[in-house]
Design an enzyme around this catalytic site. Structure first.
Site, PDB file in Angstrom:
ATOM      1  N   SER A   1     -30.068  -2.155 -24.075  1.00  0.00           N
ATOM      2  CA  SER A   1     -28.830  -2.310 -23.305  1.00  0.00           C
ATOM      3  C   SER A   1     -27.963  -1.078 -23.494  1.00  0.00           C
ATOM      4  CB  SER A   1     -28.085  -3.546 -23.826  1.00  0.00           C
ATOM      5  OG  SER A   1     -26.770  -3.560 -23.333  1.00  0.00           O
TER       6      SER A   1
ATOM      7  N   TYR B   1     -33.032 -14.536 -16.325  1.00  0.00           N
ATOM      8  CA  TYR B   1     -32.522 -13.791 -15.165  1.00  0.00           C
ATOM      9  C   TYR B   1     -33.373 -12.539 -14.894  1.00  0.00           C
ATOM     10  CZ  TYR B   1     -28.992 -11.034 -12.578  1.00  0.00           C
ATOM     11  OH  TYR B   1     -28.316 -10.265 -11.664  1.00  0.00           O
TER      12      TYR B   1
ATOM     13  N   ARG C   1      -9.582  -7.497 -22.678  1.00  0.00           N
ATOM     14  CA  ARG C   1     -10.544  -8.218 -23.516  1.00  0.00           C
ATOM     15  C   ARG C   1     -10.916  -7.298 -24.681  1.00  0.00           C
ATOM     16  NH1 ARG C   1     -16.213 -10.131 -20.849  1.00  0.00           N
ATOM     17  NH2 ARG C   1     -16.562  -7.884 -20.850  1.00  0.00           N
TER      18      ARG C   1
ATOM     19  N   ASP D   1     -13.598  -4.104 -24.936  1.00  0.00           N
ATOM     20  CA  ASP D   1     -13.981  -3.507 -23.642  1.00  0.00           C
ATOM     21  C   ASP D   1     -13.763  -1.996 -23.642  1.00  0.00           C
ATOM     22  OD1 ASP D   1     -15.059  -5.569 -22.204  1.00  0.00           O
ATOM     23  OD2 ASP D   1     -13.187  -6.147 -21.228  1.00  0.00           O
TER      24      ASP D   1
ATOM     25  N   LEU E   1     -18.742 -10.570 -15.348  1.00  0.00           N
ATOM     26  CA  LEU E   1     -17.849 -10.546 -14.186  1.00  0.00           C
ATOM     27  C   LEU E   1     -18.445 -11.173 -12.919  1.00  0.00           C
ATOM     28  CD1 LEU E   1     -15.196  -9.616 -12.916  1.00  0.00           C
ATOM     29  CD2 LEU E   1     -16.233  -7.356 -12.572  1.00  0.00           C
TER      30      LEU E   1
ATOM     31  N   ASP F   1     -41.711 -18.403 -22.575  1.00  0.00           N
ATOM     32  CA  ASP F   1     -40.273 -18.671 -22.744  1.00  0.00           C
ATOM     33  C   ASP F   1     -40.138 -19.979 -23.522  1.00  0.00           C
ATOM     34  OD1 ASP F   1     -37.702 -17.484 -20.776  1.00  0.00           O
ATOM     35  OD2 ASP F   1     -37.351 -19.225 -22.063  1.00  0.00           O
ATOM     36  N   ASN F   2     -39.074 -20.087 -24.319  1.00  0.00           N
ATOM     37  CA  ASN F   2     -38.830 -21.381 -24.976  1.00  0.00           C
ATOM     38  C   ASN F   2     -37.744 -22.176 -24.252  1.00  0.00           C
ATOM     39  OD1 ASN F   2     -36.492 -20.087 -25.676  1.00  0.00           O
ATOM     40  ND2 ASN F   2     -36.717 -20.336 -27.894  1.00  0.00           N
TER      41      ASN F   2
ATOM     42  N   LYS G   1     -29.989  -4.776 -30.744  1.00  0.00           N
ATOM     43  CA  LYS G   1     -30.730  -3.956 -29.763  1.00  0.00           C
ATOM     44  C   LYS G   1     -31.037  -2.575 -30.337  1.00  0.00           C
ATOM     45  CE  LYS G   1     -31.313  -6.867 -26.506  1.00  0.00           C
ATOM     46  NZ  LYS G   1     -32.646  -7.270 -26.086  1.00  0.00           N
TER      47      LYS G   1
ATOM     48  N   TYR H   1     -24.739  -8.251 -31.286  1.00  0.00           N
ATOM     49  CA  TYR H   1     -25.754  -8.173 -30.222  1.00  0.00           C
ATOM     50  C   TYR H   1     -26.244  -6.725 -30.057  1.00  0.00           C
ATOM     51  CZ  TYR H   1     -27.576  -7.759 -25.467  1.00  0.00           C
ATOM     52  OH  TYR H   1     -28.355  -7.445 -24.387  1.00  0.00           O
TER      53      TYR H   1
HETATM   54  P1  NAD Z   1     -31.601 -14.645 -20.052  1.00  0.00           P
HETATM   55  O1  NAD Z   1     -30.940 -15.413 -21.126  1.00  0.00           O
HETATM   56  O2  NAD Z   1     -31.417 -15.077 -18.652  1.00  0.00           O
HETATM   57  O3  NAD Z   1     -33.172 -14.538 -20.344  1.00  0.00           O
HETATM   58  C1  NAD Z   1     -33.687 -14.465 -21.642  1.00  0.00           C
HETATM   59  C2  NAD Z   1     -34.822 -15.487 -21.707  1.00  0.00           C
HETATM   60  O4  NAD Z   1     -35.379 -15.434 -23.014  1.00  0.00           O
HETATM   61  C3  NAD Z   1     -34.317 -16.923 -21.503  1.00  0.00           C
HETATM   62  O5  NAD Z   1     -35.093 -17.529 -20.495  1.00  0.00           O
HETATM   63  C4  NAD Z   1     -34.501 -17.588 -22.850  1.00  0.00           C
HETATM   64  O6  NAD Z   1     -34.836 -18.949 -22.718  1.00  0.00           O
HETATM   65  C5  NAD Z   1     -35.611 -16.762 -23.463  1.00  0.00           C
HETATM   66  N1  NAD Z   1     -35.584 -16.708 -24.919  1.00  0.00           N
HETATM   67  C6  NAD Z   1     -34.555 -16.384 -25.734  1.00  0.00           C
HETATM   68  N2  NAD Z   1     -34.933 -16.441 -27.018  1.00  0.00           N
HETATM   69  C7  NAD Z   1     -36.245 -16.821 -27.017  1.00  0.00           C
HETATM   70  C8  NAD Z   1     -37.210 -17.050 -28.020  1.00  0.00           C
HETATM   71  N3  NAD Z   1     -36.887 -16.928 -29.320  1.00  0.00           N
HETATM   72  N4  NAD Z   1     -38.446 -17.394 -27.661  1.00  0.00           N
HETATM   73  C9  NAD Z   1     -38.785 -17.523 -26.361  1.00  0.00           C
HETATM   74  N5  NAD Z   1     -37.916 -17.328 -25.356  1.00  0.00           N
HETATM   75  C10 NAD Z   1     -36.658 -16.972 -25.688  1.00  0.00           C
HETATM   76  O7  NAD Z   1     -31.146 -13.125 -20.228  1.00  0.00           O
HETATM   77  P2  NAD Z   1     -31.462 -11.898 -19.290  1.00  0.00           P
HETATM   78  O8  NAD Z   1     -30.194 -11.464 -18.680  1.00  0.00           O
HETATM   79  O9  NAD Z   1     -32.626 -12.186 -18.437  1.00  0.00           O
HETATM   80  O10 NAD Z   1     -31.836 -10.829 -20.390  1.00  0.00           O
HETATM   81  C11 NAD Z   1     -33.176 -10.441 -20.614  1.00  0.00           C
HETATM   82  C12 NAD Z   1     -33.168  -9.309 -21.621  1.00  0.00           C
HETATM   83  O11 NAD Z   1     -32.391  -8.230 -21.117  1.00  0.00           O
HETATM   84  C13 NAD Z   1     -32.554  -9.664 -22.970  1.00  0.00           C
HETATM   85  O12 NAD Z   1     -33.310  -9.016 -23.968  1.00  0.00           O
HETATM   86  C14 NAD Z   1     -31.170  -9.088 -22.891  1.00  0.00           C
HETATM   87  O13 NAD Z   1     -30.659  -8.787 -24.165  1.00  0.00           O
HETATM   88  C15 NAD Z   1     -31.418  -7.836 -22.077  1.00  0.00           C
HETATM   89  N6  NAD Z   1     -30.236  -7.346 -21.358  1.00  0.00           N
HETATM   90  C16 NAD Z   1     -29.644  -8.137 -20.419  1.00  0.00           C
HETATM   91  C17 NAD Z   1     -28.516  -7.667 -19.756  1.00  0.00           C
HETATM   92  C18 NAD Z   1     -27.809  -8.511 -18.720  1.00  0.00           C
HETATM   93  O14 NAD Z   1     -26.679  -8.239 -18.399  1.00  0.00           O
HETATM   94  N7  NAD Z   1     -28.448  -9.527 -18.159  1.00  0.00           N
HETATM   95  C19 NAD Z   1     -28.017  -6.390 -20.039  1.00  0.00           C
HETATM   96  C20 NAD Z   1     -28.660  -5.609 -20.982  1.00  0.00           C
HETATM   97  C21 NAD Z   1     -29.800  -6.091 -21.642  1.00  0.00           C
HETATM   98  C1  UD1 Z   2     -20.918  -6.951 -21.241  1.00  0.00           C
HETATM   99  C2  UD1 Z   2     -21.262  -6.781 -22.692  1.00  0.00           C
HETATM  100  C3  UD1 Z   2     -22.466  -5.874 -22.817  1.00  0.00           C
HETATM  101  C4  UD1 Z   2     -23.623  -6.349 -21.950  1.00  0.00           C
HETATM  102  C5  UD1 Z   2     -23.119  -6.457 -20.501  1.00  0.00           C
HETATM  103  C6  UD1 Z   2     -24.151  -6.934 -19.533  1.00  0.00           C
HETATM  104  C7  UD1 Z   2     -19.098  -6.990 -23.825  1.00  0.00           C
HETATM  105  C8  UD1 Z   2     -18.038  -6.295 -24.612  1.00  0.00           C
HETATM  106  N1  UD1 Z   2     -20.124  -6.221 -23.396  1.00  0.00           N
HETATM  107  O1  UD1 Z   2     -20.566  -5.691 -20.756  1.00  0.00           O
HETATM  108  O2  UD1 Z   2     -22.874  -5.832 -24.161  1.00  0.00           O
HETATM  109  O3  UD1 Z   2     -24.700  -5.444 -22.045  1.00  0.00           O
HETATM  110  O4  UD1 Z   2     -22.024  -7.386 -20.496  1.00  0.00           O
HETATM  111  O5  UD1 Z   2     -24.573  -8.222 -19.845  1.00  0.00           O
HETATM  112  O6  UD1 Z   2     -19.047  -8.174 -23.630  1.00  0.00           O
HETATM  113  N2  UD1 Z   2     -14.179  -8.784 -16.542  1.00  0.00           N
HETATM  114  C9  UD1 Z   2     -13.027  -9.352 -16.063  1.00  0.00           C
HETATM  115  N3  UD1 Z   2     -12.971 -10.710 -15.962  1.00  0.00           N
HETATM  116  C10 UD1 Z   2     -14.003 -11.530 -16.316  1.00  0.00           C
HETATM  117  C11 UD1 Z   2     -15.193 -10.929 -16.801  1.00  0.00           C
HETATM  118  C12 UD1 Z   2     -15.234  -9.560 -16.906  1.00  0.00           C
HETATM  119  O7  UD1 Z   2     -12.080  -8.663 -15.739  1.00  0.00           O
HETATM  120  O8  UD1 Z   2     -13.875 -12.755 -16.216  1.00  0.00           O
HETATM  121  C13 UD1 Z   2     -14.264  -7.332 -16.630  1.00  0.00           C
HETATM  122  C14 UD1 Z   2     -14.525  -6.825 -18.026  1.00  0.00           C
HETATM  123  O9  UD1 Z   2     -13.320  -6.596 -18.706  1.00  0.00           O
HETATM  124  C15 UD1 Z   2     -15.282  -5.534 -17.739  1.00  0.00           C
HETATM  125  C16 UD1 Z   2     -16.002  -5.802 -16.416  1.00  0.00           C
HETATM  126  O10 UD1 Z   2     -15.349  -6.917 -15.841  1.00  0.00           O
HETATM  127  O11 UD1 Z   2     -14.365  -4.502 -17.532  1.00  0.00           O
HETATM  128  C17 UD1 Z   2     -17.461  -6.113 -16.598  1.00  0.00           C
HETATM  129  O12 UD1 Z   2     -17.561  -7.151 -17.566  1.00  0.00           O
HETATM  130  P1  UD1 Z   2     -18.939  -7.796 -17.974  1.00  0.00           P
HETATM  131  O13 UD1 Z   2     -19.646  -8.272 -16.769  1.00  0.00           O
HETATM  132  O14 UD1 Z   2     -18.669  -8.781 -19.054  1.00  0.00           O
HETATM  133  O15 UD1 Z   2     -19.787  -6.578 -18.526  1.00  0.00           O
HETATM  134  P2  UD1 Z   2     -19.447  -5.518 -19.691  1.00  0.00           P
HETATM  135  O16 UD1 Z   2     -18.159  -5.789 -20.336  1.00  0.00           O
HETATM  136  O17 UD1 Z   2     -19.663  -4.162 -19.148  1.00  0.00           O
END
Ligand code: NAD
Ligand code: UD1
Length: 342
Positions: free
Chosen positions: A130, A17, A297, A300, A205, A37-38, A158, A154
């Site tokens: 994160s 993403y 949840r 949270d 969400l 990517d894998n 980080k 998780y």
């Molecule tokens: P994602 O799962 O969509 O993308 C991660 C990608 O990494 C995937 O395409 C997966 O196939 C690849 N991957 C995972 N392990 C691998 C490995 N060992 N070797 C090669 N490829 C591998 O997730 P994202 O939302 O794009 O997240 C990207 C980064 O951002 C992650 O490090 C995640 O922890 C961090 N992050 C994401 C969010 C979020 O809400 N999306 C929030 C905070 C931090």
């Molecule tokens: C979650 C992760 C956080 C991660 C972030 C972005 C947890 C405890 N934390 O955060 O580590 O960095 O996602 O990927 O999981 N909600 C609902 N209904 C749903 C889903 C969510 O009410 O079906 C609410 C949750 O209670 C929260 C808000 O929506 O209050 C946002 O939820 P979510 O998108 O999962 O993000 P975070 O909880 O902030």
């Protein structure tokens, strides 16, 4: 548009993403990209879409980021100037069930990348962290100096990644390391060609809202209506994925231009409640997302949002998109790709 036409960036997790949007942002600005990517959670179809959007070609490597032979091969074949390291596992609940997988992927992956980069010269690396590293923040807006006490495996992986980078920066002052603490990335590219494609039931969400809006799921469960917030639902700092991608380019540019290492929040500085997000989604998209309040949840946090002022000061970056944009773009992506990347 082009600011570093000769710079080549290794992007790990590029098919995911954040990765797909970041690769578009890099290609649009003229950077060369080696995408790794894998595909454990990302789709190669995302690459086809990126290519369609940008008209630019880039190198694609299917490999595990812990594969040091593959990394060495990449670094000896392509003129990589810097790495944006995104590859990781990210599901909070799953991280408690599979701790070894999370430590191995998230910390083992970072170590492998750093070792390979260091072999080729001083590291230039942008690291995906994160806001989850803050755990339950004492107050909002949350500055980078806030206490770090992640509540999940998780989050602990980080934080460990951040600590590894701090140790490396202290030992190797020529290294340039950027840690980006994302708040809640949502939305999609406005074209509707790339977006978030969760496998199975979404944990977060926004993808749950879009699937309910499409009637793929019956209703949204709102986790808790009795929090000490104005409408009783949790407040988060949602950030448009396009702004997040631009934040990576800003961090990269800073690393390439200036010595030193830094850690910044990437958020908007604005909090939005679950109810506000649902009602904005309904309003801008002309839909009705049925929802029901259920119990809280576990784990949270009631409310938190970023202090993004350091990113503005240091990188000249700030989030530009509104919550309306996030809702519109997330819906367009879901409508055009009801089953994700197929
Ligand atoms: P994602 O799962 O969509 O993308 C991660 C990608 O990494 C995937 O395409 C997966 O196939 C690849 N991957 C995972 N392990 C691998 C490995 N060992 N070797 C090669 N490829 C591998 O997730 P994202 O939302 O794009 O997240 C990207 C980064 O951002 C992650 O490090 C995640 O922890 C961090 N992050 C994401 C969010 C979020 O809400 N999306 C929030 C905070 C931090
Ligand atoms: C979650 C992760 C956080 C991660 C972030 C972005 C947890 C405890 N934390 O955060 O580590 O960095 O996602 O990927 O999981 N909600 C609902 N209904 C749903 C889903 C969510 O009410 O079906 C609410 C949750 O209670 C929260 C808000 O929506 O209050 C946002 O939820 P979510 O998108 O999962 O993000 P975070 O909880 O902030």
């Amino acid at each position: 548009m082009q600011d570093k036409p000769t710079t080549t960036v290794l992007v790990t997790g590029a098919a995911g993403y954040v990765g797909s949007h970041t690769v578009v942002a890099l290609l649009e600005r003229g950077y060369g990209v080696v995408a790794l990517d894998n595909h454990c959670n990302g789709s190669p179809v995302a690459y086809e879409r990126v290519q369609k959007l940008t008209g630019a070609s880039f190198v694609k490597v299917v490999a595990d980021v812990r594969d040091e032979v593959a990394l060495a091969h990449i670094l000896s074949t392509y003129p990589v100037d810097a790495c944006i390291h995104l590859a990781a596992l990210k599901a909070v609940a799953e991280s408690g069930q599979k701790p070894l997988d999370y430590w191995s992927n998230n910390v083992g992956g970072l170590l492998a990348v750093l070792r390979a980069l260091q072999h080729a010269g001083p590291c230039r690396l942008v690291f995906s962290s994160s806001a989850t590293v803050y755990g339950v923040p004492e107050f909002s807006p949350v500055p980078e100096a806030a206490a770090l006490r992640p509540a999940s495996v998780y989050g602990q992986t980080k934080l460990a990644g951040e600590q590894i980078l701090l140790a490396l920066a202290a030992q190797s002052p020529l290294s340039r390391l950027a840690t980006l603490r994302y708040f809640n990335p949502v939305g999609a590219h406005p074209s509707g060609l790339i977006g978030e494609a969760p496998h199975g039931t979404p944990n977060n969400l926004m993808p749950y809202i879009t699937q309910v809006a499409l009637r793929q799921r019956h209703e949204l469960s709102v986790f808790g209506g009795d929090y000490p917030t104005p409408d009783g639902t949790c407040i988060r700092d949602y950030i448009h994925i396009q702004d997040l991608a631009a934040g990576h380019v800003a961090a990269l540019r800073h690393l390439l231009d200036e010595p030193g290492s830094f850690t910044v929040n990437l958020g908007t500085g604005r909090g939005t409640s679950v109810r506000e997000l649902i009602s904005t989604f309904d309003r801008v998209n002309g839909v009705c997302v049925p929802s029901v309040v259920v119990g809280r949840r576990s784990g949270d946090v009631s409310e938190y949002f970023a202090d993004p002022s350091l990113a503005k000061e240091l990188l000249g970056w700030c989030a530009r998109h509104t919550v309306e944009d996030m809702c519109r773009d997330a819906w367009r992506w879901q409508l055009r790709n009801p089953e994700g990347y197929t």
